[in-house]
Scaffold this active site. Sequence first.
Site, PDB file in Angstrom:
ATOM      1  CG  ASP A  83      -2.020   0.949   1.455  1.00 15.83           C
ATOM      2  OD1 ASP A  83      -2.236   1.525   0.162  1.00 15.83           O
ATOM      3  OD2 ASP A  83      -2.523   1.247   2.154  1.00 15.83           O
ATOM      4  CG  ASP A 105       0.767   7.756  -3.699  1.00  7.24           C
ATOM      5  OD1 ASP A 105       0.449   8.692  -4.542  1.00  7.24           O
ATOM      6  OD2 ASP A 105       0.272   8.098  -2.514  1.00  7.24           O
ATOM      7  CG  HIS A 198      -5.281   7.157   4.207  1.00  6.32           C
ATOM      8  ND1 HIS A 198      -4.275   7.450   3.785  1.00  6.32           N
ATOM      9  CD2 HIS A 198      -5.610   6.303   3.454  1.00  6.32           C
ATOM     10  CE1 HIS A 198      -4.193   7.225   2.587  1.00  6.32           C
ATOM     11  NE2 HIS A 198      -4.915   6.019   2.259  1.00  6.32           N
ATOM     12  CG  HIS A 232      -6.235   4.518  -1.629  1.00 14.06           C
ATOM     13  ND1 HIS A 232      -5.323   4.213  -0.830  1.00 14.06           N
ATOM     14  CD2 HIS A 232      -6.290   4.029  -2.760  1.00 14.06           C
ATOM     15  CE1 HIS A 232      -4.308   3.645  -1.871  1.00 14.06           C
ATOM     16  NE2 HIS A 232      -4.921   3.630  -2.788  1.00 14.06           N
ATOM     17  N   GLY A 233      -8.967   5.235   1.447  1.00 17.58           N
ATOM     18  CA  GLY A 233      -9.838   5.976   2.705  1.00 17.58           C
ATOM     19  C   GLY A 233     -11.225   5.585   2.393  1.00 17.58           C
ATOM     20  CB  ILE A 276     -11.473  -1.305   4.619  1.00 17.23           C
ATOM     21  CG1 ILE A 276     -12.348  -0.860   3.639  1.00 17.23           C
ATOM     22  CG2 ILE A 276     -11.983  -1.391   6.139  1.00 17.23           C
ATOM     23  CD1 ILE A 276     -13.699  -1.818   3.701  1.00 17.23           C
TER      24      ILE A 276
HETATM   25  P1  13P Z   1      -9.279   4.040   5.859  1.00 18.56           P
HETATM   26  O1  13P Z   1      -8.461   4.772   6.821  1.00 18.56           O
HETATM   27  O2  13P Z   1     -10.474   4.855   5.392  1.00 18.56           O
HETATM   28  O3  13P Z   1      -9.578   2.747   6.424  1.00 18.56           O
HETATM   29  O4  13P Z   1      -8.527   3.865   4.712  1.00 18.56           O
HETATM   30  C1  13P Z   1      -7.467   2.955   4.304  1.00 18.56           C
HETATM   31  C2  13P Z   1      -6.717   3.175   3.114  1.00 18.56           C
HETATM   32  O5  13P Z   1      -6.976   3.768   2.273  1.00 18.56           O
HETATM   33  C3  13P Z   1      -5.258   2.564   2.917  1.00 18.56           C
HETATM   34  O6  13P Z   1      -4.562   2.828   1.852  1.00 18.56           O
END
Ligand code: 13P
Length: 349
Positions: A83, A105, A198, A232-233, A276
């Site tokens: 990630d 990224d 995030h 993401h997020g 997630i």
């Molecule tokens: P969250 O913080 O919403 O769980 O997102 C995690 C994420 O996007 C990891 O790359």
Amino acid sequence: MALISLRQLLDHAAEHGYGLPAFNINNMEQMLSVMAAAKKTDSPVILQASRGARAYANDLVLKHLIMAAVELYPDIPVCMHQDHGNSPATCLSAITNGFSSVMMDGSLHEDGKTPGDWAYNVAATGKVVDMAHMVGVSVEGELGVLGSLETGKGDKEDGHGFEGTLDHSQLLTDPDQAIDFVAKTKVDALAIAMGTSHGAYKFSRKPTGDILAMHVVKEINKRQPNLHMVMHGSSSVPQDLQDIINKYGGEMPQTFGVPVEEIQEGIKYGVRKINIDTDCRMAITGQIRKVFAEKKAEFDPRSYLKPAMAAMQTLCETRYQQFGAAGRASSIKAVPLADMAKRYKDGAL
Ligand code: 13P
């Protein structure tokens, strides 16, 4: 089953119209929770580790955790994904440590803080694609910087993220540029910026279209229906998990995440990977706080880690069901990474 590439999983998800949650892991408990949920619901698995997770757990430990997941659950396809790789070197080190997929990224420079411009992003991402595809490993790129459309602030997670304020042109992926970016870099999947960030504190109210820009997903999908998008997020920051944490001594201010129904809408328009982390962290923390509050004489970590794992497993099962991934694992036969490499070389992918 051997490790599977992200590309194979996302192609399958696109063919059958579902989305896959990608759960972040740092430790054995999280790995076991995801795998138990996948087994129970017959779901394919994306486990992902950030640079922070790799530093926390140690690459060697993570590598063996993945191997354990694969060996424990031979019927479940497992993709191990880096990630937010911040450089080609980070991606290469993930590949050498057994990851079957990497994210480069390039929306941020190698420091993980300064926004990267178009030329930097295309060059760095293209370099990773050239390298990764040679060994059948898939690549996720990112165009646009993750951050809040409410505050203009970039997000910061595990030491990664822009710290200042950005304007909407940086916080929203331009659909035309997205198509151009994928054509130039040949990434397998594209993370888009659409107002998600995030962590738990994404939105100060239930998000509407002005702060959660689902139209970006639809615009990109209209231009290129077969492009795999990554959100993401995308934790939903469920109210019941906030309540448990706060009931047992936590002090989380009221906050809102990405509603599951918005993700389900995105899946109809090409969102295939949904990241997630926060929801799992919250599920775990709530149960640990509960045991700490209710059993003050307890000192065996298993007494609080077991309910923590059960809560994370429930969360993961729910997301597998909600995104349509449940029941799919048994219909996937893993293509070895060496065969994926050949397909890239032959131009079949
Ligand atoms: P969250 O913080 O919403 O769980 O997102 C995690 C994420 O996007 C990891 O790359």
